[in-house]
Scaffold this motif. Structure first.
Motif, PDB file in Angstrom:
ATOM      1  N   LEU A  29       0.847  -1.200   0.000  1.00 36.17           N
ATOM      2  CA  LEU A  29       0.000   0.000   0.000  1.00 36.17           C
ATOM      3  C   LEU A  29       0.877   1.243   0.000  1.00 36.17           C
ATOM      4  O   LEU A  29       1.375   1.665   1.053  1.00 36.17           O
ATOM      5  CB  LEU A  29      -0.916  -0.014   1.229  1.00 36.17           C
ATOM      6  CG  LEU A  29      -1.828  -1.250   1.367  1.00 36.17           C
ATOM      7  CD1 LEU A  29      -2.486  -1.275   2.730  1.00 36.17           C
ATOM      8  CD2 LEU A  29      -2.866  -1.277   0.257  1.00 36.17           C
ATOM      9  N   PRO A  30       1.061   1.883  -1.152  1.00 30.50           N
ATOM     10  CA  PRO A  30       1.926   3.068  -1.221  1.00 30.50           C
ATOM     11  C   PRO A  30       1.215   4.323  -0.729  1.00 30.50           C
ATOM     12  O   PRO A  30       0.007   4.489  -0.893  1.00 30.50           O
ATOM     13  CB  PRO A  30       2.248   3.167  -2.713  1.00 30.50           C
ATOM     14  CG  PRO A  30       1.052   2.565  -3.390  1.00 30.50           C
ATOM     15  CD  PRO A  30       0.577   1.467  -2.493  1.00 30.50           C
ATOM     16  N   MET A  31       1.993   5.250  -0.148  1.00 29.40           N
ATOM     17  CA  MET A  31       1.406   6.489   0.353  1.00 29.40           C
ATOM     18  C   MET A  31       0.998   7.414  -0.790  1.00 29.40           C
ATOM     19  O   MET A  31       0.198   8.335  -0.594  1.00 29.40           O
ATOM     20  CB  MET A  31       2.397   7.218   1.262  1.00 29.40           C
ATOM     21  CG  MET A  31       3.657   7.681   0.592  1.00 29.40           C
ATOM     22  SD  MET A  31       4.736   8.574   1.734  1.00 29.40           S
ATOM     23  CE  MET A  31       6.106   8.984   0.651  1.00 29.40           C
ATOM     24  N   GLN A  32       1.535   7.189  -2.009  1.00 29.92           N
ATOM     25  CA  GLN A  32       1.132   8.017  -3.149  1.00 29.92           C
ATOM     26  C   GLN A  32      -0.332   7.775  -3.524  1.00 29.92           C
ATOM     27  O   GLN A  32      -0.957   8.624  -4.170  1.00 29.92           O
ATOM     28  CB  GLN A  32       2.021   7.717  -4.358  1.00 29.92           C
ATOM     29  CG  GLN A  32       3.448   8.214  -4.247  1.00 29.92           C
ATOM     30  CD  GLN A  32       4.318   7.266  -3.448  1.00 29.92           C
ATOM     31  OE1 GLN A  32       3.855   6.235  -2.972  1.00 29.92           O
ATOM     32  NE2 GLN A  32       5.590   7.598  -3.313  1.00 29.92           N
ATOM     33  N   ILE A  33      -0.887   6.664  -3.143  1.00 30.27           N
ATOM     34  CA  ILE A  33      -2.281   6.340  -3.441  1.00 30.27           C
ATOM     35  C   ILE A  33      -3.143   6.440  -2.187  1.00 30.27           C
ATOM     36  O   ILE A  33      -4.259   6.970  -2.227  1.00 30.27           O
ATOM     37  CB  ILE A  33      -2.383   4.928  -4.055  1.00 30.27           C
ATOM     38  CG1 ILE A  33      -1.634   4.881  -5.387  1.00 30.27           C
ATOM     39  CG2 ILE A  33      -3.842   4.517  -4.243  1.00 30.27           C
ATOM     40  CD1 ILE A  33      -1.607   3.509  -6.035  1.00 30.27           C
ATOM     41  N   PHE A  34      -2.631   5.964  -1.060  1.00 26.77           N
ATOM     42  CA  PHE A  34      -3.394   5.955   0.190  1.00 26.77           C
ATOM     43  C   PHE A  34      -2.784   6.981   1.139  1.00 26.77           C
ATOM     44  O   PHE A  34      -1.651   6.836   1.594  1.00 26.77           O
ATOM     45  CB  PHE A  34      -3.371   4.557   0.816  1.00 26.77           C
ATOM     46  CG  PHE A  34      -3.904   3.480  -0.090  1.00 26.77           C
ATOM     47  CD1 PHE A  34      -5.268   3.281  -0.236  1.00 26.77           C
ATOM     48  CD2 PHE A  34      -3.028   2.665  -0.808  1.00 26.77           C
ATOM     49  CE1 PHE A  34      -5.757   2.298  -1.076  1.00 26.77           C
ATOM     50  CE2 PHE A  34      -3.505   1.681  -1.648  1.00 26.77           C
ATOM     51  CZ  PHE A  34      -4.876   1.498  -1.791  1.00 26.77           C
ATOM     52  N   LYS A  35      -3.534   8.017   1.435  1.00 26.22           N
ATOM     53  CA  LYS A  35      -3.038   9.100   2.292  1.00 26.22           C
ATOM     54  C   LYS A  35      -3.038   8.702   3.760  1.00 26.22           C
ATOM     55  O   LYS A  35      -2.395   9.339   4.593  1.00 26.22           O
ATOM     56  CB  LYS A  35      -3.882  10.357   2.093  1.00 26.22           C
ATOM     57  CG  LYS A  35      -3.909  10.853   0.648  1.00 26.22           C
ATOM     58  CD  LYS A  35      -2.506  11.051   0.090  1.00 26.22           C
ATOM     59  CE  LYS A  35      -2.539  11.517  -1.350  1.00 26.22           C
ATOM     60  NZ  LYS A  35      -1.170  11.628  -1.931  1.00 26.22           N
ATOM     61  N   SER A  36      -3.777   7.673   4.107  1.00 29.97           N
ATOM     62  CA  SER A  36      -3.799   7.156   5.469  1.00 29.97           C
ATOM     63  C   SER A  36      -3.894   5.639   5.410  1.00 29.97           C
ATOM     64  O   SER A  36      -4.136   5.053   4.343  1.00 29.97           O
ATOM     65  CB  SER A  36      -4.979   7.732   6.260  1.00 29.97           C
ATOM     66  OG  SER A  36      -6.214   7.371   5.640  1.00 29.97           O
ATOM     67  N   ASP A  37      -3.692   5.020   6.546  1.00 29.43           N
ATOM     68  CA  ASP A  37      -3.720   3.567   6.611  1.00 29.43           C
ATOM     69  C   ASP A  37      -5.124   3.049   6.278  1.00 29.43           C
ATOM     70  O   ASP A  37      -6.082   3.382   6.981  1.00 29.43           O
ATOM     71  CB  ASP A  37      -3.321   3.115   8.017  1.00 29.43           C
ATOM     72  CG  ASP A  37      -3.050   1.620   8.080  1.00 29.43           C
ATOM     73  OD1 ASP A  37      -3.187   0.949   7.049  1.00 29.43           O
ATOM     74  OD2 ASP A  37      -2.713   1.133   9.172  1.00 29.43           O
TER      75      ASP A  37
END
Length: 264
Positions: free
Chosen positions: A193-201
């Motif tokens: 799960l990359p942070m570039q797509i998901f801003k939070s967990d």
């Protein structure tokens, strides 16, 4: 006489000339040229063996969810081309179906087509790495994925245990599905799960509801059945008492009758 000697001399000279090796070679026909022996033609090289990624993922795993996303985004064609037509090869991290099921359904349903494509590309390196090579690869962090230079992973190698770290998940390589150059496919126990797509967990899926308890009627008699059993017991007790009373009365009657007969 002189003419005769001259004739004999001429004949002798002709015989000598004709019998010489040079003259004999001139009169003989030249031998036919010998064709040079050609070396045998080399056998054709065998066609390269290409691993069909879709077939591989359809029978292993189960990896049906990941394979479905590969095909919906056409990333399967990108991965297959890399595997078939490049010297670098490819390394793919494949989450099992249970890894996708552990996340809330809206985690992927709300992604755009481009985001979903980047997510799937994020699960591969554009180069073949055997398990033994991850030890050295861990010293080169961060490692760029197929999704681009901004989408990187950090590899840790500890006594043979390999972690593939993204921003919001830290899966382990749980098994090697296929590893023969130029294709490596490794099973991981979580979705990357990359942070570039998901801003939070991303939230996890809700825990399944507990199994219902056994019905009361299965483990204890109902109040109605208890009352019926009590009434039946009382009726049987009353009937038994009645029979005892009748027997006593009959005995007394016989005793009185016997006494009267004696007095008579």
């Amino acid at each position: 006489m002189m003419g005769f000697k001259a004739g004999i001399f001429t004949v002798a000279m002709l015989a000598i000339v004709l019998s010489s090796p040079t003259t004999a070679q001139k009169t003989k026909s030249p031998p036919a040229p010998v064709s040079p022996a050609l070396p045998p033609s080399p056998a054709p090289a065998p066609a390269p063996h290409h691993v069909d990624l879709a077939d591989l993922l359809s029978v292993a795993g189960p990896f049906h969810t990941f394979l479905d996303y590969l095909q919906k985004t056409n990333v399967i064609e990108t991965f297959q081309n890399q595997a078939n037509n490049t010297k670098e090869g490819i390394t793919i991290f494949v989450p099992k179906d249970s890894a996708f099921a552990a996340l809330k359904k809206t985690t992927f349903a709300n992604l755009t087509q481009d985001q979903l494509k980047s997510l799937i590309l994020y699960h591969a390196f554009p180069k073949y790495y055997s398990l033994a090579e991850f030890n050295k690869l861990s010293t080169l962090n961060p490692v760029t994925t197929f999704a681009g230079s901004q989408y990187t992973l950090n590899i840790t190698y500890n006594m043979g245990t390999i972690d593939v770290k993204s921003m919001w998940s830290n899966p382990k390589i749980s098994s090697s599905v296929y590893s023969t150059r130029p294709v490596a496919v490794y099973e991981v126990n979580k979705v990357l799960l990359p942070m570039q797509i998901f801003k939070s967990d991303p939230p996890l899926a809700p825990a399944p509801a507990p199994a219902p308890d056994a019905k009361a009627s299965d483990v204890a008699p109902s109040p109605t059945s208890g009352k019926a059993a009590s009434a039946k017991a009382k009726a049987e007790e009353k009937n038994s008492s009645y029979q005892v009373g009748v027997s006593i009365v009959n005995y007394l009657v016989l005793a009185v009758s016997g006494s009267l007969m004696l007095l008579w």
